[in-house]
Design an enzyme around this catalytic site. Sequence first.
Site, short mmCIF file in Angstrom:
data_model
loop_
_atom_site.label_atom_id
_atom_site.label_comp_id
_atom_site.label_asym_id
_atom_site.label_seq_id
_atom_site.Cartn_x
_atom_site.Cartn_y
_atom_site.Cartn_z
N ALA A 40 -4.85 7.77 -3.47
CA ALA A 40 -3.52 7.31 -3.87
C ALA A 40 -3.65 5.83 -4.20
O ALA A 40 -3.46 4.96 -3.34
CB ALA A 40 -2.51 7.55 -2.75
N GLY A 74 0.83 -1.20 0.00
CA GLY A 74 0.00 0.00 0.00
C GLY A 74 0.86 1.24 0.00
O GLY A 74 2.02 1.22 -0.44
N ASN A 75 0.34 2.33 0.51
CA ASN A 75 1.10 3.57 0.59
C ASN A 75 0.67 4.35 1.84
O ASN A 75 -0.17 3.88 2.62
CB ASN A 75 0.91 4.41 -0.68
N TYR A 76 1.25 5.53 2.03
CA TYR A 76 1.07 6.27 3.27
C TYR A 76 -0.11 7.25 3.26
O TYR A 76 -0.25 8.06 4.17
CB TYR A 76 2.35 7.05 3.60
N SER A 77 -0.95 7.21 2.26
CA SER A 77 -2.07 8.16 2.20
C SER A 77 -2.97 8.01 3.43
O SER A 77 -3.36 6.91 3.80
CB SER A 77 -2.89 7.93 0.93
#
Length: 400
Positions: A275, A209-212
């Site tokens: 994101a 995943g990502n940090y959004s």
Amino acid sequence: MLLKGKHIVLGITGSIAAYKSAVLVRLLVKEGAKVQVVMTPSALEFITPLTLSTLSGNPVVWDFFEKRTGSWHSHVDLGRWADLMLIAPATAATLGKMTSGVADNLLITTYLSCTAPVMVAPAMDLDMFAHPSTQHSLMLLQKWGVKVVEPESGELASHLVGKGRMAEPEHILDAIIAHFTSVQTLSGTRILLTSGPTYENIDPVRFIGNYSSGKMGKALAEESSQRGATVEFVTGPTSILPDIPHIHQVQSARQMLDACESIAPDYDVAIFCAAVADYRIKNTAEDKLKREKSPELTLQLVANPDIARTLGKQKKAHQIHIGFALEVNYDESAAMDKLHRKNFDLIVVNALEDKGAGFGTDSNKVRLLDANGLVQEFPLQSKQEVAQAILDWVEVNHRQ
């Protein structure tokens, strides 16, 4: 009488600007408002309760109970009675207490109990107003929905000249009237808004995943709703959700696309703020992967569908599409290429090189670009203010 029947709790704190509050009470009453004044103990040093009770027509309160009679002043009742709570003047100390929940006086406990909108009119010396702690308090309060009536520039009590004077009572009155009579400029507009990250499973307990955080999407959703729009909010996994009715929670990019396509084409504006993960695992494991069985692990990735580009190919003439571009370093040509490839009308660009911008922050520093190039460049500001700027553009360019 533009405020006829409105209940306003007016909080007054210990500032030399408290003398202006008497004029403000008179103006509010003249417009038909019912005013209940709540003072901090230090405010008593600057203006008398007798003056304010005479002008408001109501007894002024500043302590939790009457020492002589034992009668209780319920902050809960005050907070529920109000249609609006206004703190004017609002000192740096009071702003700090509001953000940290230091409920050591009747005014702060009333604020914490208040179910109505809240407005503050700061008043302090220019260096106190510019101090990072004060600016942080104001940014946090705005994030929570508190409206700020900006202080004005001029000669201060210190005899210095600069920004910090409480706004004039007439200007505060204008802000209050605007609050109660604001036109819902996006009424009848349906907005599709994606937000947050997407998670792509590796196995039942792991993902990429990502940090959004979803903070920008939340700000956009709530600002759109306040302007009268109907928002279809499609979000990946996050606990940061707007206070709106239509929320569609998904996990993966493919689920987000399915949710968006179920809403399309019944929208006027699409804002692609999520994101979305560019890749997913080709073969997701059905059972939890064990390190002991596989000391080395190779993941094969395949491209996820491009949600913005997919919907961009289906876009109708009356629809507006807005995208976001987060880059390591600002690159206008790359942003414009993305705008054209995905059939955006506007792209919101920010770079990780800008301190205070990007994932997980309460602020952002953005540039708005349309097909003709740079529209507007903004300094670092709260994500609520960024949302306002984006929706201001929508209001001007919305195709009816």
